[in-house]
Write a protein that holds these residues in place. Sequence first.
Motif, PDB file in Angstrom:
ATOM      1  N   UNK A 170       0.840  -1.213   0.000  1.00 54.02           N
ATOM      2  CA  UNK A 170       0.000   0.000   0.000  1.00 54.02           C
ATOM      3  C   UNK A 170       0.869   1.255   0.000  1.00 54.02           C
ATOM      4  N   UNK A 171       2.070   1.146   0.597  1.00 53.59           N
ATOM      5  CA  UNK A 171       3.006   2.276   0.582  1.00 53.59           C
ATOM      6  C   UNK A 171       3.316   2.668  -0.856  1.00 53.59           C
ATOM      7  N   UNK A 172       3.560   1.656  -1.694  1.00 54.07           N
ATOM      8  CA  UNK A 172       3.911   1.944  -3.095  1.00 54.07           C
ATOM      9  C   UNK A 172       2.756   2.642  -3.810  1.00 54.07           C
ATOM     10  N   UNK A 173       1.530   2.223  -3.504  1.00 52.57           N
ATOM     11  CA  UNK A 173       0.369   2.836  -4.167  1.00 52.57           C
ATOM     12  C   UNK A 173       0.234   4.298  -3.724  1.00 52.57           C
ATOM     13  N   UNK A 186      -6.810   6.744  -0.047  1.00 54.21           N
ATOM     14  CA  UNK A 186      -6.839   8.033   0.669  1.00 54.21           C
ATOM     15  C   UNK A 186      -8.231   8.238   1.279  1.00 54.21           C
ATOM     16  N   UNK A 187      -9.277   7.944   0.503  1.00 54.03           N
ATOM     17  CA  UNK A 187     -10.650   8.094   1.015  1.00 54.03           C
ATOM     18  C   UNK A 187     -10.916   7.152   2.191  1.00 54.03           C
ATOM     19  N   UNK A 188     -10.251   6.003   2.191  1.00 58.68           N
ATOM     20  CA  UNK A 188     -10.448   5.034   3.283  1.00 58.68           C
ATOM     21  C   UNK A 188      -9.625   5.399   4.516  1.00 58.68           C
ATOM     22  N   UNK A 191      -2.829   6.250   5.148  1.00 58.38           N
ATOM     23  CA  UNK A 191      -1.812   7.283   4.919  1.00 58.38           C
ATOM     24  C   UNK A 191      -0.439   6.724   5.256  1.00 58.38           C
ATOM     25  N   UNK A 192       0.572   7.492   4.857  1.00 58.32           N
ATOM     26  CA  UNK A 192       1.946   7.084   5.136  1.00 58.32           C
ATOM     27  C   UNK A 192       2.331   7.481   6.548  1.00 58.32           C
ATOM     28  N   UNK A 193       3.035   6.611   7.224  1.00 59.77           N
ATOM     29  CA  UNK A 193       3.586   6.931   8.545  1.00 59.77           C
ATOM     30  C   UNK A 193       5.105   6.921   8.418  1.00 59.77           C
ATOM     31  N   UNK A 194       5.693   8.085   8.593  1.00 63.30           N
ATOM     32  CA  UNK A 194       7.158   8.171   8.485  1.00 63.30           C
ATOM     33  C   UNK A 194       7.747   8.091   9.878  1.00 63.30           C
ATOM     34  N   UNK A 195       8.363   6.940  10.194  1.00 60.89           N
ATOM     35  CA  UNK A 195       9.020   6.786  11.495  1.00 60.89           C
ATOM     36  C   UNK A 195      10.521   6.852  11.310  1.00 60.89           C
ATOM     37  N   UNK A 196      11.240   6.116  12.136  1.00 63.16           N
ATOM     38  CA  UNK A 196      12.695   6.120  11.986  1.00 63.16           C
ATOM     39  C   UNK A 196      13.146   5.059  10.982  1.00 63.16           C
ATOM     40  N   UNK A 197      12.304   4.049  10.776  1.00 59.16           N
ATOM     41  CA  UNK A 197      12.663   2.986   9.827  1.00 59.16           C
ATOM     42  C   UNK A 197      11.961   3.184   8.502  1.00 59.16           C
ATOM     43  N   UNK A 198      11.568   2.080   7.912  1.00 60.30           N
ATOM     44  CA  UNK A 198      10.908   2.122   6.610  1.00 60.30           C
ATOM     45  C   UNK A 198       9.527   2.762   6.745  1.00 60.30           C
ATOM     46  N   UNK A 199       9.138   3.542   5.780  1.00 64.10           N
ATOM     47  CA  UNK A 199       7.806   4.164   5.798  1.00 64.10           C
ATOM     48  C   UNK A 199       6.742   3.067   5.762  1.00 64.10           C
ATOM     49  N   UNK A 200       5.676   3.257   6.551  1.00 61.85           N
ATOM     50  CA  UNK A 200       4.595   2.261   6.583  1.00 61.85           C
ATOM     51  C   UNK A 200       3.286   2.895   6.192  1.00 61.85           C
ATOM     52  N   UNK A 201       2.330   2.057   5.779  1.00 61.49           N
ATOM     53  CA  UNK A 201       0.957   2.523   5.569  1.00 61.49           C
ATOM     54  C   UNK A 201       0.188   2.251   6.862  1.00 61.49           C
ATOM     55  N   UNK A 202      -0.584   3.238   7.288  1.00 56.35           N
ATOM     56  CA  UNK A 202      -1.438   3.048   8.463  1.00 56.35           C
ATOM     57  C   UNK A 202      -2.838   3.524   8.102  1.00 56.35           C
ATOM     58  N   UNK A 203      -3.818   3.016   8.847  1.00 55.24           N
ATOM     59  CA  UNK A 203      -5.197   3.437   8.580  1.00 55.24           C
ATOM     60  C   UNK A 203      -5.713   4.242   9.759  1.00 55.24           C
ATOM     61  N   UNK A 204      -6.227   5.412   9.461  1.00 55.97           N
ATOM     62  CA  UNK A 204      -6.715   6.321  10.503  1.00 55.97           C
ATOM     63  C   UNK A 204      -7.974   5.784  11.181  1.00 55.97           C
ATOM     64  N   UNK A 205      -8.856   5.207  10.354  1.00 51.13           N
ATOM     65  CA  UNK A 205     -10.163   4.812  10.896  1.00 51.13           C
ATOM     66  C   UNK A 205     -10.638   3.567  10.169  1.00 51.13           C
ATOM     67  N   UNK A 206     -11.541   2.794  10.831  1.00 54.38           N
ATOM     68  CA  UNK A 206     -12.147   1.620  10.168  1.00 54.38           C
ATOM     69  C   UNK A 206     -13.632   1.696  10.295  1.00 54.38           C
TER      70      UNK A 206
END
Length: 206
Positions: A170-173, A186-188, A191-206
Amino acid sequence: MRVVVPFGGREPKTRLAPFFDADERRDFAVSMLRDVLDAVRAAGGDPAVVADAPVSVEAPVAVDDRPLTEVVGDELDGFDGDPVAVVMADLALATPAALARLFETDADVVAAPGLGGGTNALVVRHPEFSVDYHGASILDHRRIARDAGCSFAEVDSMRLAVDVDEPSDLVEVLVHGEGRAREWLVDAGVRLERGTGRVEAVRERR
Ligand SMILES: Nc1nc2c(ncn2[C@@H]2O[C@H](COP(=O)(O)OP(=O)(O)OP(=O)(O)O)[C@@H](O)[C@H]2O)c(=O)[nH]1
Ligand SMILES: C[C@H](OP(=O)(O)O)C(=O)O
């Protein structure tokens, strides 16, 4: 060129269950399918969906609930001298330029390898080639082409190598996507979470 687009719509994208429920996964899978169909057409291809359940998209859909390898194998058995391409429905980054390069590469069999060993797209111009999907299928497809005496070429393309299977895809998308699939994420609330390691995809809400 005839372009077969296999679509497993009954229970798609199970590996994205940590992010999306079953209805959402189907919606997301259809948004990727629509992006792929647009890109195929813009690359000059003539797409035909083979799906395991009915799906409403702007392309002809044949419903066939046999396993992927059998369904695609049947499409190739009908080889009549005209090239046939197979482009997976989850290539959310596919662009017309990347697909045109695949379609125009000159060999009996042309493959776009996927991350993790899959075969994300193929062009077949030889009657003896057959497919065997799942389980590092690019290795099998190289061997099958060699055993059948086919010339074999691979297209080195980031845009065709990313098939969206795992949450990390999902990060690549989000980073590289340009179509409906990115918009859907994006509508779902993904979003990207930039931490200290590799960027991850996280979901704000379900
Ligand atoms: N026609 C057809 N297409 C399939 C089938 N299974 C998968 N596909 C398609 O083949 C491509 C690769 O699918 P996979 O990533 O292996 O499977 P998936 O069902 O999308 O995802 P997972 O549930 O995470 O394995 C995608 O375009 C799928 O839509 C099937 O049984 N029939
Ligand atoms: C269909 C299969 O896809 P993956 O399991 O790699 O997503 C393959 O390319 O062999």
